[in-house]
Design an enzyme around this catalytic site. Structure first.
Site, PDB file in Angstrom:
ATOM      1  CG  ASP A 160      13.923  -5.115  14.958  1.00 46.20           C
ATOM      2  OD1 ASP A 160      15.006  -5.278  14.402  1.00 46.20           O
ATOM      3  OD2 ASP A 160      13.060  -6.001  15.035  1.00 46.20           O
TER       4      ASP A 160
HETATM    5  N1  DQQ Z   1      13.949  -8.607  15.082  1.00 44.96           N
HETATM    6  C1  DQQ Z   1      13.256  -8.992  13.877  1.00 44.96           C
HETATM    7  C2  DQQ Z   1      11.849  -9.114  14.339  1.00 44.96           C
HETATM    8  C3  DQQ Z   1      11.982  -9.702  15.693  1.00 44.96           C
HETATM    9  C4  DQQ Z   1      13.184  -9.001  16.233  1.00 44.96           C
HETATM   10  C5  DQQ Z   1      13.461  -7.998  12.762  1.00 44.96           C
HETATM   11  C6  DQQ Z   1      14.037  -9.828  17.154  1.00 44.96           C
HETATM   12  O1  DQQ Z   1      11.043  -9.918  13.494  1.00 44.96           O
HETATM   13  O2  DQQ Z   1      10.829  -9.459  16.483  1.00 44.96           O
HETATM   14  O3  DQQ Z   1      14.759  -7.515  12.715  1.00 44.96           O
HETATM   15  O4  DQQ Z   1      15.109  -9.074  17.657  1.00 44.96           O
END
Ligand code: DQQ
Length: 574
Positions: A63
């Site tokens: 992300d």
């Molecule tokens: N990636 C998810 C999120 C979390 C993060 C989404 C963890 O919900 O915070 O891809 O790497």
């Protein structure tokens, strides 16, 4: 150079696991491979590395986090594994840029080193608080069962435009804990906060049983936060809402707005990243700030059939307001479509899409997205053509550019829609329809479009194209980015990504822009109304062996009104 023996063994064990657990690309929260998390490849495989899409020099990213503009610099943080090319060991990678395209990597900003985030520093957002500077809100994981709390971090020195060092004060941290009635392992990803009526407000994504929801929190001072009695919005059977985002869009102009703007001249957008399918869905609606409620318009379907930012590989996106150019920009993570075995071998995984400006379509029904204008500075050699006619089965090559690293803009026209095939109302899923019809099956009006990352004799190609159908009272436009013939390699996810395009065909024209970059084809249909990002890994159509063609496989003749294509320079990416 051969791979070390233990690495080969782990890869073999992993391959068996994948073959037994194949899930057709739709997965829940990140897959965890403890045995691979800290294995760094001896060298980085460059064959499919991107020339201008953001990626760190090596290892895994997911992300985008806390994008912001501060003191003349754009900051992008990202979930990053510094030790390997699968998800794990997550820290906040940090890069800065003056133009959103060329990036310099800095030291990671956040590590899991406090009791309130010892098991993870997960996604979050930045808010530039007047008089105080930027504050990051993020999710801390407090135990092995993934119980989550919300935390804050501030720059050690807010006058440093690079914001190199971040501290997590012990006072007030964590700022939101698991209260009664909150599912502790489904409670994450705080948004940028907005200021209204004497309060800061922010959202946190959540899930109760199968109901997806976004909690709203209020604060007067940014450190004491109180959860509102009810979620700002929730929808049954949508599962966990990751990375929610709520922001205003102007009803009158393409300009972006500061997140705190409310009033009659704006609509609001609520986006959620739905963990069940791993796509980003949004609605356009009204934010009733006095009631702490958001209500989607009746033109926006609120659930699985709803609008998506992108109908391809694009997830966990985040937007920010760029005050230097009065625009709102979204970033999305484009995961790999190759196997984890390949990721471990090539030593990297994950890229970010090109940052996109976003605004409300004049119809008010949907958003429009377009690559930020700074990308055009990478354009070098240009070729163009106009008014080329393509009869049924015709195609031509766009020669003279580096087809593996290019930007193409094309407008097609047709003189009549009479030959459009009848639309079957049971075709509700665009991706299924694209898989069924593809680019090779002849149609009436279309399929027509581009064959990107194509090998000379078309053993491999990723077609991006339109196909127009006739329904009783309207025409239905299908846009596809079909990876099914993208590579001769087998162990790949090769989806026929597709979406419908909501645009008026009165002028009998359709436009398409594709950003082609070695292992990514990121396309914008009808001026950015329907967008599709595909990850592909050709074996023949690589570097100078990649070609670009324009084709028509419908009985109605198509005119290429205008086509411009550019070789793209490589950006300085980290
Ligand atoms: N990636 C998810 C999120 C979390 C993060 C989404 C963890 O919900 O915070 O891809 O790497």
């Amino acid at each position: 150079m051969g791979l070390p023996k233990c690495l080969n063994f782990l890869i073999l064990a992993w391959s068996l696991y994948v073959i037994c657990n194949k899930k057709n690309g739709v997965e829940g929260l990140h897959k965890i491979y403890p045995q691979l998390q800290s294995i760094s490849a001896p060298s980085v495989g460059t064959l499919h590395q991107t020339g201008y899409h953001f990626q760190p020099p090596r290892n895994w990213i997911n992300d985008p986090n806390a994008p912001m503009y501060y003191k003349g610099l754009y900051h992008l943080f990202y979930q990053y594994n510094p030790k390997g090319s699968v998800w794990g060991n997550i820290v906040w990678g940090h890069s800065v840029s003056t133009d959103l395209i060329n990036w310099k990597v800095l030291e990671p900003a956040l590590y899991p080193d406090k009791p309130f985030d010892r098991y993870g520093v997960w996604s979050g957002s930045a808010t530039v608080v007047p008089g105080r500077g930027p504050i990051i809100l993020y999710t801390g994981v407090i135990d092995e069962r993934s119980n989550e709390v919300q935390c804050y971090a501030i720059p050690a020195n807010a006058s440093d435009p690079f914001l190199r060092k971040w501290v997590k004060p012990d006072d007030y941290n964590p700022i939101a804990i698991i209260e009664q009635g909150v599912n502790g392992s489904a409670f994450r990803d705080p948004t940028t906060a907005w200021w209204i009526d004497g309060h800061w407000k922010m959202l946190v994504g959540a899930k109760k049983k199968h109901r997806g929801e976004a909690y709203l929190y209020n604060s007067k001072d940014f450190v004491n936060w109180v959860r509102a009695k009810h979620p700002i919005h929730s929808v049954p059977n949508t599962g966990m809402w990751e990375c929610p985002d709520l922001y205003p869009v102007s009803l009158r102009s393409k300009k972006g707005l500061d997140t705190s703007i409310v009033g009659n001249s704006v609509k609001h957008v609520l986006k959620n990243s739905l963990d069940v399918t791993r796509y980003d869905y949004y609605t356009v609606g009204t934010y009733l700030w006095k009631k702490d409620k958001y209500i989607p318009d009746n033109t926006s379907e609120d659930g699985w059939g709803g609008l998506r930012y992108d109908y391809g590989n694009f997830y966990a996106s985040k937007s920010f307001f760029d005050p230097s150019k009065n625009r709102r920009i979204i970033w999305g993570w484009a995961n790999e479509s190759d196997s984890t075995e390949d990721d471990v071998k090539k030593g990297w995984a994950g890229i970010q899409g090109i940052p996109r400006s976003v605004w409300l379509d004049p119809s008010g029904r949907q958003l429009v997205q377009w690559p930020v204008e700074e990308l055009n500075n990478l354009r070098k050699k240009e070729v163009q053509t106009s008014n080329q006619i393509l009869q049924k089965g015709d195609y031509f090559e766009v020669k003279g550019i580096t087809a593996a690293q290019a930007d193409v803009e094309v407008t097609f026209s047709f003189s009549s829609l009479n030959k459009a095939e009848p639309f079957d109302p049971r075709w509700v899923n665009a991706q299924d329809l694209c898989a069924q019809k593809g680019s090779k099956i002849q149609g009436g009006v279309g399929p027509f479009g581009l064959l990107t990352l194509a090998s000379k004799r078309l053993e491999e190609f990723t077609p991006v194209f339109f196909r127009i159908f006739k329904a009783p009272n309207k025409h239905v436009i299908l846009m596809c980015s079909d990876a099914s013939s993208s590579s001769l390699a087998n162990e790949l996810y090769k989806p026929s990504f597709a979406g419908f395009v909501d645009v008026n065909l009165a002028n009998k024209k359709l436009s398409l822009r594709s950003l082609i970059d070695h292992s990514v084809v990121e396309s914008f249909g009808a001026g950015g109304r329907t967008n599709i990002l595909s990850r592909v890994y050709p074996t023949l159509a690589v570097d100078n062996h990649a070609h670009l063609f324009v084709f028509n496989n419908g009985t109605e003749k198509i005119t290429v009104k205008s086509l411009k294509a550019w070789s793209m320079r490589s950006a300085n990416i980290n």
